[in-house]
Design a protein around this motif. Structure first.
Motif, mmCIF file in Angstrom:
data_model
loop_
_atom_site.group_PDB
_atom_site.id
_atom_site.type_symbol
_atom_site.label_atom_id
_atom_site.label_comp_id
_atom_site.label_asym_id
_atom_site.label_seq_id
_atom_site.Cartn_x
_atom_site.Cartn_y
_atom_site.Cartn_z
ATOM 1 N N LEU A 1 25.335 58.524 64.588
ATOM 2 C CA LEU A 1 24.391 59.337 65.364
ATOM 3 C C LEU A 1 25.044 60.663 65.781
ATOM 4 O O LEU A 1 24.449 61.745 65.632
ATOM 5 N N GLY B 1 25.495 62.866 62.810
ATOM 6 C CA GLY B 1 24.175 63.358 62.406
ATOM 7 C C GLY B 1 23.736 64.538 63.260
ATOM 8 O O GLY B 1 23.249 65.563 62.745
ATOM 9 N N ILE B 2 23.932 64.415 64.579
ATOM 10 C CA ILE B 2 23.520 65.497 65.486
ATOM 11 C C ILE B 2 24.362 66.748 65.231
ATOM 12 O O ILE B 2 23.840 67.869 65.124
ATOM 13 N N SER C 1 23.290 68.314 62.019
ATOM 14 C CA SER C 1 21.990 68.964 62.166
ATOM 15 C C SER C 1 22.125 70.321 62.863
ATOM 16 O O SER C 1 21.521 71.316 62.447
ATOM 17 N N ILE C 2 22.953 70.365 63.931
ATOM 18 C CA ILE C 2 23.156 71.629 64.658
ATOM 19 C C ILE C 2 23.850 72.651 63.748
ATOM 20 O O ILE C 2 23.500 73.846 63.722
ATOM 21 N N LEU D 1 23.696 72.756 60.494
ATOM 22 C CA LEU D 1 22.710 73.195 59.496
ATOM 23 C C LEU D 1 21.754 74.221 60.105
ATOM 24 O O LEU D 1 21.391 75.229 59.456
ATOM 25 N N THR D 2 21.368 73.993 61.350
ATOM 26 C CA THR D 2 20.486 74.935 62.051
ATOM 27 C C THR D 2 21.180 76.288 62.215
ATOM 28 O O THR D 2 20.583 77.353 62.019
ATOM 29 N N TYR D 3 22.454 76.212 62.584
ATOM 30 C CA TYR D 3 23.242 77.449 62.760
ATOM 31 C C TYR D 3 23.278 78.227 61.445
ATOM 32 O O TYR D 3 23.045 79.443 61.409
ATOM 33 N N THR E 1 21.230 78.005 58.907
ATOM 34 C CA THR E 1 19.893 78.462 58.518
ATOM 35 C C THR E 1 19.445 79.680 59.342
ATOM 36 O O THR E 1 18.976 80.674 58.781
ATOM 37 N N ILE E 2 19.606 79.571 60.661
ATOM 38 C CA ILE E 2 19.032 80.617 61.535
ATOM 39 C C ILE E 2 20.012 81.758 61.791
ATOM 40 O O ILE E 2 19.674 82.934 61.586
ATOM 41 N N VAL E 3 21.215 81.435 62.225
ATOM 42 C CA VAL E 3 22.154 82.490 62.627
ATOM 43 C C VAL E 3 22.780 83.180 61.413
ATOM 44 O O VAL E 3 22.884 84.411 61.368
ATOM 45 N N HIS F 1 19.423 83.814 58.711
ATOM 46 C CA HIS F 1 18.202 84.365 59.347
ATOM 47 C C HIS F 1 16.944 83.825 58.655
ATOM 48 O O HIS F 1 15.964 84.545 58.497
ATOM 49 N N PHE G 1 14.100 82.207 59.005
ATOM 50 C CA PHE G 1 12.975 81.731 59.818
ATOM 51 C C PHE G 1 11.886 82.802 59.811
ATOM 52 O O PHE G 1 12.152 83.990 59.564
ATOM 53 N N GLU G 2 10.693 82.357 60.075
ATOM 54 C CA GLU G 2 9.546 83.259 59.985
ATOM 55 C C GLU G 2 9.292 83.963 61.320
ATOM 56 O O GLU G 2 9.500 83.359 62.380
ATOM 57 N N ILE G 3 8.857 85.205 61.253
ATOM 58 C CA ILE G 3 8.461 85.906 62.480
ATOM 59 C C ILE G 3 6.982 86.236 62.348
ATOM 60 O O ILE G 3 6.555 86.903 61.384
#
Lengths: 47, 556
Positions: free
Chosen positions: A11, A14-15, A18-19, A21-23, A25-27, A30, A32-34
């Protein structure tokens, strides 16, 4: 190490994964949709 | 990126990501930072005191998860950067669920001292997998909403799953708590309070977020956060009340924590930079001094605990010793009684043999029988001493009080003992104060026994010289005194201090080849004290003689 420990470790990993992967993807990418209005400008709040 | 912060008038200069003019009103800071401080303070304090307690560890995970959640949420309030908004908003679901899961563990450990079973843990992991897989996708956040100036993201369908997950865990805690409540005996109140506290806290928290999602009014959610300090207060009460936690230490920690929180909170109220610096310095000083205070209180408590433990052990050892002493006294009493009867026969027959009741004895036989008689007499005296000690210790010594003149008793003893003194080459003299009637109210037999014992001792320990028995009285205090003074082996200061103890004999007693049990003076002292009197001894030093003084309160 018991099954319980393994589950908690899974667990936690996994967390963290996931964080990360988010970093990435987004940071980093970039990716993500606006959403904007057709005129490209946001509506200003009425006072 | 098409976002222009200047168009909406956003503040792009945030300090530490959380302090900026985009956060309107201090309420947001209070609702986020106060619960963080309360929860971290409680969890840290508990961990300090019970580092191995799993419930405390679970609470610490909950506190850290809440800290991460709350700081992420504050960043969302403060930031004008869409990347920050998207990143922290995406991750907030992990922190939110971790709060729920760790509180579930906390309740399990708090109530049953066990974690959920591995199957239950596996169920949690499986339920969590979609969140791990989709947190970075548009299922979590569809995108950044720049159609208005609210600096918000648009939430996806994963959020619905998260809320169901959260409410399921809250329901799980409720059902678990209810079942344990039904099974529990004395801990019912404790269980119900912890369960309802946790459920209230989680449901308020969830409702705040759900309302925020549905109404797109995130200000309402701030009120849900205040359920955390309430839960913390409840837990504090439960822990102090039911987990025998040290209240004194906790009070010191709460006091210091409260002061630091209050001072720090001024940082958010006073906007003037100089005041902020002074406040910060004061907060740091208060924290350092508070830490020193807590350490000293903790040390004091540890010392007190050690003393209490030692006192308990001492008390138990004392009880055991008393029981052993009682058993020993009973044994001595029984053994002495058993010895006395055959000794009486031995002494009687030896006496009859010496008196010629069975015909004249040959010279050698007479010597042998004399030795038997003498040894048995000594043995009878020893047995009597043991019996007296046993009676004194068990409180069975009986006294028959009557009024009599100590002077007469002492004179009688002097007269009786004089031939024995002459035999040993010692002069026994008696001096009685003519002005003193010397009448006391005491047990005449015991008084005689005491004076006899003192004179016997004087005879035994004096090789040459004299023994003087002197009786006189004093008006203040009203007492009759019997001095027995000899010119014998005397006593050192050290011996004087212990001579009336049980089994105590003078250090130089063996030099004069005197046998004794070391109980005579102990018994005499106890008897004198029981009759309201005293016995004391003085001596100028070894080989300089000694004086033993018996005093009894006189009647006239």
């Amino acid at each position: 190490m018991t099954i319980s420990h393994l589950i908690r470790l899974a667990l936690a990993l996994g967390i963290i994964g996931s964080i990360t992967l988010t970093y990435y993807t987004i940071v980093v990418r970039h990716d993500f949709e606006i959403f904007v209005n057709p005129d490209g400008l946001p509506e200003l709040e009425e006072e | 990126m098409p976002v222009d912060p200047a168009y909406c008038g956003w503040d792009t200069t945030s300090t530490l990501l959380i302090f900026s003019d985009n956060v309107f009103g201090n309420f947001i800071y209070y609702s986020h930072l106060l619960p963080i401080v309360c929860l971290l303070f409680l969890a840290g304090t508990l961990l300090w005191q019970n580092p191995r307690d799993n419930a405390v560890r679970a609470l610490l995970v909950a506190a850290l998860s809440f800290t991460a959640w709350s700081l992420s949420d504050l960043i969302l309030w403060a930031t004008a950067n869409p990347i920050h908004t998207m990143f922290f908003w995406s991750n907030i679901i992990h922190f939110e669920l971790l709060i729920y899961i760790s509180l579930l563990y906390f309740i399990y450990y708090f109530v049953t001292h066990r974690s959920p079973s591995w199957k239950q843990e596996l169920a949690i992991l499986i339920a969590y997998i979609p969140i791990i897989l989709f947190a970075h996708t548009s299922f979590n956040l569809a995108g950044y909403d720049y159609t208005n100036c609210n600096r918000e993201a648009l939430e996806g369908s994963l959020l619905t799953y998260v809320y169901i997950f959260e409410l399921a865990i809250a329901l799980w805690i409720l059902i678990f708590g209810f079942n344990e409540y039904r099974k529990a005996g004395v801990r019912r109140y404790e269980i119900i309070l912890a369960t309802f506290g946790a459920v209230f806290c989680l449901v308020s928290f969830s409702l705040g977020n759900i309302i925020g999602t549905l109404e797109v009014d995130w200000e309402l959610g701030q009120y849900g956060l205040f359920s955390l300090p309430i839960f913390v207060g409840l837990l504090t009460y439960l822990i102090i009340r039911y987990r025998s936690m040290n209240v004194k230490l906790f009070s010191a920690q709460a006091l210091v924590g409260g002061i630091v929180i209050l001072i720090t909170s001024l940082l958010f109220i006073r906007q003037i930079e100089n005041v902020r610096v002074v406040t910060l310095i004061t907060a740091v000083l208060a924290a350092v001094l508070g830490f020193v205070l807590i350490r000293s209180v903790k040390r004091e408590i540890e010392q007190r605990t050690q003393i209490e433990q030692l006192a308990n052990r001492l008390q138990n050892a004392n009880k055991r010793l008393k029981i052993l002493d009682q058993m020993k006294s009973e044994f001595v009493s029984i053994a002495s009684h058993q010895l006395r009867s055959p000794l009486t026969s031995i002494r009687g027959y030896a006496s009859m043999l010496l008196e010629g009741s069975f015909g004249k004895l040959p010279q050698k036989a007479e010597e042998a029988v004399s030795r038997i008689a003498e040894s048995s007499r000594f043995m009878a005296l020893s047995v009597e001493d043991y019996l007296n000690v046993s009676r004194i210790q068990s409180g069975n010594m009986k006294y028959v009080l009557s009024e009599f003149s100590v002077k007469d008793v002492a004179k009688g003893i002097a007269d009786d003992m004089r031939p024995e003194g002459v035999k040993r080459g010692l002069l026994i003299t008696f001096t009685g104060d003519t002005q003193c009637s010397c009448v006391v109210k005491a047990d005449i037999g015991k008084t005689r026994q005491i004076i006899q014992n003192l004179v016997d001792n004087a005879l035994k320990y004096t090789k040459k010289g004299s023994i003087e028995i002197k009786v006189y009285d004093k008006k203040n205090p009203k007492r009759v005194y019997v001095d027995v003074t000899d010119t014998g082996i005397g006593m050192s200061q050290e011996t004087l201090e212990s001579i009336f103890g049980k089994f105590e004999r003078a250090r130089n007693a063996n030099e004069v080849n005197v046998t004794g049990t070391g109980l005579g003076l102990y018994v005499a002292k106890k008897m004198a004290e029981d009759m309201g009197g005293t016995i004391s001894a003085t001596s100028p030093g070894e080989n300089q003689g000694s004086t033993f003084t018996l005093s009894l309160p006189y009647v006239r």
